[in-house]
Design an enzyme around this catalytic site. Structure first.
Site, PDB file in Angstrom:
ATOM      1  N   ASN A 174       6.949 -10.280  -1.561  1.00 50.21           N
ATOM      2  CA  ASN A 174       5.507 -10.520  -1.391  1.00 50.21           C
ATOM      3  C   ASN A 174       5.090 -11.553  -2.430  1.00 50.21           C
ATOM      4  O   ASN A 174       4.977 -11.232  -3.610  1.00 50.21           O
ATOM      5  CB  ASN A 174       4.754  -9.194  -1.585  1.00 50.21           C
ATOM      6  N   LYS A 177       2.316 -12.986  -2.786  1.00 46.01           N
ATOM      7  CA  LYS A 177       0.893 -12.869  -3.143  1.00 46.01           C
ATOM      8  C   LYS A 177       0.223 -14.251  -3.137  1.00 46.01           C
ATOM      9  O   LYS A 177       0.619 -15.106  -2.340  1.00 46.01           O
ATOM     10  CB  LYS A 177       0.733 -12.169  -4.494  1.00 46.01           C
ATOM     11  N   HIS A 226      -2.205  -3.544   1.473  1.00 51.22           N
ATOM     12  CA  HIS A 226      -1.664  -3.633   0.105  1.00 51.22           C
ATOM     13  C   HIS A 226      -2.734  -3.133  -0.876  1.00 51.22           C
ATOM     14  O   HIS A 226      -3.924  -3.371  -0.670  1.00 51.22           O
ATOM     15  CB  HIS A 226      -1.268  -5.085  -0.208  1.00 51.22           C
ATOM     16  N   GLU A 255      -3.734  -4.203  -3.588  1.00 50.79           N
ATOM     17  CA  GLU A 255      -4.630  -5.248  -4.129  1.00 50.79           C
ATOM     18  C   GLU A 255      -5.748  -5.552  -3.135  1.00 50.79           C
ATOM     19  O   GLU A 255      -6.870  -5.866  -3.532  1.00 50.79           O
ATOM     20  CB  GLU A 255      -3.809  -6.506  -4.470  1.00 50.79           C
ATOM     21  N   GLU A 284       4.084   2.401  -2.541  1.00 49.79           N
ATOM     22  CA  GLU A 284       3.883   1.627  -3.759  1.00 49.79           C
ATOM     23  C   GLU A 284       2.912   2.356  -4.687  1.00 49.79           C
ATOM     24  O   GLU A 284       1.687   2.238  -4.506  1.00 49.79           O
ATOM     25  CB  GLU A 284       3.300   0.256  -3.419  1.00 49.79           C
ATOM     26  N   GLY A 305       3.224  -4.579 -10.629  1.00 46.81           N
ATOM     27  CA  GLY A 305       2.963  -5.670 -11.564  1.00 46.81           C
ATOM     28  C   GLY A 305       2.835  -5.212 -13.008  1.00 46.81           C
ATOM     29  O   GLY A 305       2.394  -5.968 -13.876  1.00 46.81           O
ATOM     30  N   SER A 336       7.355  -3.051  -9.371  1.00 46.34           N
ATOM     31  CA  SER A 336       8.219  -3.581 -10.435  1.00 46.34           C
ATOM     32  C   SER A 336       9.708  -3.447 -10.119  1.00 46.34           C
ATOM     33  O   SER A 336      10.518  -3.109 -10.986  1.00 46.34           O
ATOM     34  CB  SER A 336       7.890  -2.904 -11.773  1.00 46.34           C
TER      35      SER A 336
HETATM   36  C1  PEP Z   1       3.895  -5.771  -4.643  1.00 41.19           C
HETATM   37  O1  PEP Z   1       3.338  -6.833  -4.663  1.00 41.19           O
HETATM   38  O2  PEP Z   1       3.832  -5.089  -3.623  1.00 41.19           O
HETATM   39  C2  PEP Z   1       4.639  -5.326  -5.826  1.00 41.19           C
HETATM   40  C3  PEP Z   1       5.300  -4.209  -5.744  1.00 41.19           C
HETATM   41  O3  PEP Z   1       4.588  -6.113  -6.954  1.00 41.19           O
HETATM   42  P1  PEP Z   1       5.557  -6.046  -8.231  1.00 41.19           P
HETATM   43  O4  PEP Z   1       6.968  -6.042  -7.699  1.00 41.19           O
HETATM   44  O5  PEP Z   1       5.247  -7.287  -9.017  1.00 41.19           O
HETATM   45  O6  PEP Z   1       5.248  -4.792  -8.963  1.00 41.19           O
END
Ligand code: PEP
Length: 248
Positions: free
Chosen positions: A9, A11, A94, A96, A166, A172, A212
Site C-alpha cells: 500500500n 498510500k 483502511h 486512515e 490491521e 506506521g 509494520s
Molecule cells: C498499511 O498501510 O496498511 C500499513 C500496514 O502500514 P505500515 O506497514 O507502514 O504499518
C-alpha cells in the site's frame, strides 16, 4: 488451499515517474511465484502502472473508490473508472480513511458491494485502536466491523474478498502485533466468517495481517496457520524491502 497474498500500500506517495521507477525495480527481480503480489498505487499512477505490469503476474489495486458509478461527487473516483484501467483489487476501509475521511462501516459496506458488482476484488481493512486493545474489547470491535461490512453480501462473493486485519496501533508505528496475537485475531475473524456463512468459506477466505510488516518479521507471520499474507505500508515503498517481504 489458500494462495498467500502480499500487497504493498503506497498510500499518498510517489508521483507517476516515481511509481514507474519503483514498479520497474520490483518487476526486475524474481518474485516468489507461490504468492499473489499486489501493488496499491495512487489514483494518478494507476493507468501508467497498469501498462508497466503487462506481462507480469503482479496485480494492481486502487486504495479507495466511491460506491456510485457516476455523479456529482467532486473529487471522487468511481468503480467504472477503475475498471476501465483494469484494476484487480481495491483497498476498502483502511483505518486512515476511517480516521481522516470519516469512512464508516456503512460506507465500507456500500463500497464492498459496488466493487464486487464491478468485478473489483475488495481488500477490506478492519482492526482495533490501542485503547480498544487495552480495554480488551478488540474481538467485539473487529466482529462488529465484519458484521457491518459484510451485511447483505451474498456468499457467492465471499471468495473474492480479502480481509486485512490491521491493528491501528501497529500501522506506521514500528510496533507489530506478535505473530501469536496476529494469528489469534485472524483465527477469530475466520470463525466470525464461518458463523456468518459456512465452514467452506471460513476455510477459504484469505486474511492478511498488516501493521509494520518488514523483511525481518514477515517469515514468522507467514508461518502462522491463520495468516494468509500481508498488507504492507512503509516497507512497500522500498523496492528491496518489498521484494524481501514477498520472497520471505
Ligand atoms: C498499511 O498501510 O496498511 C500499513 C500496514 O502500514 P505500515 O506497514 O507502514 O504499518
Amino acid at each position: 488451499m489458500r494462495i498467500p497474498i502480499i500487497a504493498g500500500n503506497w498510500k499518498m506517495n510517489n508521483t507517476i515517474s516515481e511509481s514507474i521507477d519503483l514498479v520497474e525495480k520490483i518487476k526486475s527481480r524474481n518474485l516468489n511465484n507461490m504468492v499473489e503480489v499486489v501493488v496499491a498505487v495512487p489514483f494518478t499512477s494507476l493507468y501508467e502502472i497498469k501498462k508497466h505490469l503487462e506481462g507480469t503476474s503482479i496485480k494492481l489495486a486502487a486504495q479507495n473508490m466511491h460506491w456510485e458509478d457516476k455523479g456529482a461527487f467532486t473529487g471522487e473516483i468511481s468503480p467504472l473508472m477503475l475498471k476501465e484501467i483494469g484494476v484487480d483489487y481495491c483497498i476498502i476501509g483502511h483505518s486512515e480513511r476511517r480516521q481522516y475521511f470519516n469512512e464508516t462501516d456503512e460506507t465500507v459496506n456500500m463500497k464492498i458491494k459496488s466493487a464486487l458488482k464491478h468485478n473489483i476484488k475488495p481488500i477490506v481493512c478492519i482492526g482495533e485502536t490501542l485503547k480498544e486493545r487495552e480495554e480488551n474489547i478488540q474481538e467485539d470491535i473487529v466482529k462488529n466491523q465484519i458484521i457491518k461490512a459484510f451485511e447483505g453480501i451474498d456468499k457467492i462473493y465471499i471468495k473474492d474478498i480479502v480481509i486485512a486485519y490491521e491493528p491501528i496501533w501497529a500501522i506506521g508505528t514500528g510496533k507489530t502485533a506478535t505473530s501469536e496475537e496476529a494469528n489469534k485475531m485472524c483465527g477469530f475473524i475466520r470463525n466470525v466468517i464461518g458463523n456468518m456463512y459456512d465452514e467452506e468459506l471460513k476455510n477459504n477466505i484469505r486474511i492478511q495481517y498488516g501493521g509494520s510488516v518488514k523483511p525481518n518479521n514477515i517469515k514468522e507471520l507467514m508461518e502462522k496457520e491463520e495468516i494468509d499474507g500481508a498488507l504492507v505500508g512503509g516497507a512497500s515503498l522500498i523496492a528491496e524491502d518489498f521484494i524481501d517481504i514477498v520472497n520471505y
